[in-house]
Design a protein around this motif. Sequence first.
Motif, PDB file in Angstrom:
ATOM      1  N   GLY A  22       2.781   6.748  -6.915  1.00  0.00           N
ATOM      2  CA  GLY A  22       1.946   7.871  -7.357  1.00  0.00           C
ATOM      3  C   GLY A  22       2.697   9.194  -7.246  1.00  0.00           C
ATOM      4  N   ASN A  51      -6.776   1.739  -7.061  1.00  0.00           N
ATOM      5  CA  ASN A  51      -6.093   0.923  -6.061  1.00  0.00           C
ATOM      6  C   ASN A  51      -6.608   1.184  -4.655  1.00  0.00           C
ATOM      7  OD1 ASN A  51      -4.533  -0.232  -8.018  1.00  0.00           O
ATOM      8  ND2 ASN A  51      -2.621   0.767  -7.444  1.00  0.00           N
ATOM      9  N   ILE A  82      -1.289  -5.033  -8.215  1.00  0.00           N
ATOM     10  CA  ILE A  82      -1.619  -3.735  -7.625  1.00  0.00           C
ATOM     11  C   ILE A  82      -0.706  -2.633  -8.176  1.00  0.00           C
ATOM     12  CG2 ILE A  82      -1.566  -2.396  -5.476  1.00  0.00           C
ATOM     13  CD1 ILE A  82      -3.753  -4.152  -5.074  1.00  0.00           C
ATOM     14  N   LEU A 116      -5.457   5.136 -10.525  1.00  0.00           N
ATOM     15  CA  LEU A 116      -5.434   5.963  -9.326  1.00  0.00           C
ATOM     16  C   LEU A 116      -4.774   5.166  -8.219  1.00  0.00           C
ATOM     17  CD1 LEU A 116      -8.932   7.690  -9.155  1.00  0.00           C
ATOM     18  CD2 LEU A 116      -6.766   8.642  -9.913  1.00  0.00           C
ATOM     19  N   ARG A 117      -3.732   5.720  -7.637  1.00  0.00           N
ATOM     20  CA  ARG A 117      -2.968   5.019  -6.612  1.00  0.00           C
ATOM     21  C   ARG A 117      -3.355   5.488  -5.224  1.00  0.00           C
ATOM     22  NH1 ARG A 117       1.027   1.994  -8.818  1.00  0.00           N
ATOM     23  NH2 ARG A 117       1.659   2.469 -10.939  1.00  0.00           N
ATOM     24  N   SER A 118      -2.877   4.744  -4.225  1.00  0.00           N
ATOM     25  CA  SER A 118      -3.176   5.072  -2.828  1.00  0.00           C
ATOM     26  C   SER A 118      -2.881   6.541  -2.542  1.00  0.00           C
ATOM     27  CB  SER A 118      -2.335   4.171  -1.920  1.00  0.00           C
ATOM     28  OG  SER A 118      -2.553   4.520  -0.587  1.00  0.00           O
ATOM     29  N   GLY A 119      -3.811   7.228  -1.884  1.00  0.00           N
ATOM     30  CA  GLY A 119      -3.603   8.627  -1.512  1.00  0.00           C
ATOM     31  C   GLY A 119      -4.091   9.609  -2.559  1.00  0.00           C
ATOM     32  N   GLN A 120      -4.436   9.122  -3.762  1.00  0.00           N
ATOM     33  CA  GLN A 120      -4.918  10.023  -4.801  1.00  0.00           C
ATOM     34  C   GLN A 120      -6.435  10.087  -4.758  1.00  0.00           C
ATOM     35  OE1 GLN A 120      -2.969   8.289  -8.251  1.00  0.00           O
ATOM     36  NE2 GLN A 120      -1.217   9.640  -7.956  1.00  0.00           N
ATOM     37  N   GLU A 164       5.397   9.385  -9.932  1.00  0.00           N
ATOM     38  CA  GLU A 164       4.815   9.711 -11.237  1.00  0.00           C
ATOM     39  C   GLU A 164       4.497  11.197 -11.313  1.00  0.00           C
ATOM     40  OE1 GLU A 164       1.483   7.089 -11.466  1.00  0.00           O
ATOM     41  OE2 GLU A 164       2.683   5.387 -12.175  1.00  0.00           O
ATOM     42  N   ARG A 172       0.828  -1.210   0.000  1.00  0.00           N
ATOM     43  CA  ARG A 172       0.000   0.000   0.000  1.00  0.00           C
ATOM     44  C   ARG A 172       0.863   1.262   0.000  1.00  0.00           C
ATOM     45  NH1 ARG A 172      -5.271   0.480   1.934  1.00  0.00           N
ATOM     46  NH2 ARG A 172      -5.322  -1.710   1.385  1.00  0.00           N
ATOM     47  N   ASP A 207       2.575   1.802  -3.296  1.00  0.00           N
ATOM     48  CA  ASP A 207       1.629   2.346  -4.271  1.00  0.00           C
ATOM     49  C   ASP A 207       1.544   3.864  -4.139  1.00  0.00           C
ATOM     50  OD1 ASP A 207      -0.281   1.967  -6.349  1.00  0.00           O
ATOM     51  OD2 ASP A 207      -1.883   2.294  -4.905  1.00  0.00           O
ATOM     52  N   ARG A 208       1.462   4.322  -2.888  1.00  0.00           N
ATOM     53  CA  ARG A 208       1.394   5.760  -2.624  1.00  0.00           C
ATOM     54  C   ARG A 208       2.647   6.456  -3.159  1.00  0.00           C
ATOM     55  NH1 ARG A 208      -0.129  10.430  -1.798  1.00  0.00           N
ATOM     56  NH2 ARG A 208      -0.233  11.523   0.175  1.00  0.00           N
TER      57      ARG A 208
END
Lengths: 269, 248
Positions: free
Chosen positions: A158, B169, A194, B150-154, A161, A151, A154-155
């Motif tokens: 983002g 996600n 994921i 869309l990733r965690s936190g978005q 990116e 998790r 993933d954050r």
Amino acid sequence: MAAQVITITSGKGGVGKTTTTANIGVALALLGKRVVCLDADIGLRNLDVVLGLENRIVYDVVDVIEGRCKLRQALIKDKRLSELHLLPASQKRDKSAVNSADLVRLCEELGAEHDFVLIDSAAGIEEGFRTALAPANGVIIVTNPEVSAVRDADRVIGLIEAAEKGPARLIVNRLKPGLVQRGDMLDTGDVLEILAVDLLGVVPEDEAVLISTNRGLPAALDEKSRAGQSFRNIARRLLGEEVPFETFREAPGLLQRLGRLFQSDGRSA
Amino acid sequence: MVSVDPKSIVIKGIRDGLSVTLPDGGTWPEALAALEARLTQAPAFFKGGRVALMVGARALTEDDMRQARDLLVRHDVTLWAIVGEDAETQRIASSLGLDVPPPSSARVSDLAAPPAESRTWDVAVEGERELVAMPLDEWPDAGLIVRRTLRSGQSLRHPGSIAVIGDVNPGAEIIAGGNIVVWGRLRGTVHAGALGDENAVVCALDLAPTQLRIGGRITRSPDERRRKPRPETARVRDGHIVAEPWGV
């Protein structure tokens, strides 16, 4: 060719960023590349310990940035590999001692004399992470096959990116093949489903890593270590080689072997 | 009875958050009362969002602006800009830090939909300040198409409907006034019909949200993980959210 400046980060702490940085550094140096490992986790210095170079530190990265010494004076040459250098973090200061512009300048200077600059980032998504990301022209995300680590990864992907530092590449660290086989652990496919980024390598859980870390002898130096082999393969992939991904299988226990014996007997009879 | 009709307030999804346009006419307290009525109608839609207030030709004092800010804060909404035609109003707004920042590196993500021939709006993924191009027709039928994962936190917020071509996600959030369609895996939290429309639906190729809300209803996915995902639509039936096979 300009140096590859690669930031190694994870979001979550304790997934093995520093061990990964040290081992990739060692593996690249074993392949004859000029490498500098830069510890950007200011105030929580670790990389020197994992590389076994703690007792050689005189100056650190903050000394260089604040002009108390020349870059050359702060660089520590590895005791085994002449192509590997460490620029240690300061243990007394905190993240505010180094800003993004400082680190970008420093990495330009380091890049002139090395093929790879590996930056060991601080955990989290705050200032320390952002500073470590600034000079990067490549990013490696380290995660464990575990829901919370994925998790956080993933954050962070983002954020990378959004900062246009991607695409990040992924290392799944501490995979326990036995648990995966029993369906009790996320496997690499679950993690990639994921995160949807390129896989750079999978490193199995290996007690040798823990032991070697405590001794300051990175596992990549150990010919017999499974994890060390994975790190050496990762280094070759970083150089653009196509190296097939290792498959890990737990060594079968006595009962399983007996079971298999009976099965094959049954078939042949 | 307020003399400014709450329905005449226009809400749009813009770069960096939401824009709220107050109609001309009526006093400032009346306009604020209408705004409050609008916020109260759909608290879930606005909660945690960022709003730029479009005040038209009104001349506002510093006190007026503070009132607006306090009103929004009470509903957990951040006022980030006041945009008006009156020069003095704009000067006061800027002294309060409520001027519109110069168009930040307004880039369009490579993954974004190609601009429609008519108009292109930018919409922010909140928290990332990352811009995605979206073709937008007239509100309230407007749709937003996002071609990325869309990733965690978005988080994505839009008064119309939202279509995501990609995954949502765990830890990501979508709040839409209309429907939500995910051409991919939906694992995050979504709220369709967040302006109060319980006829809104949520569709996904793999519908396994952390939490799913439609209008004022709320549900979560069953705990056990399904082996074979199939496309499903979630909608409100008899006061409950139910998931049905997509396309029936």
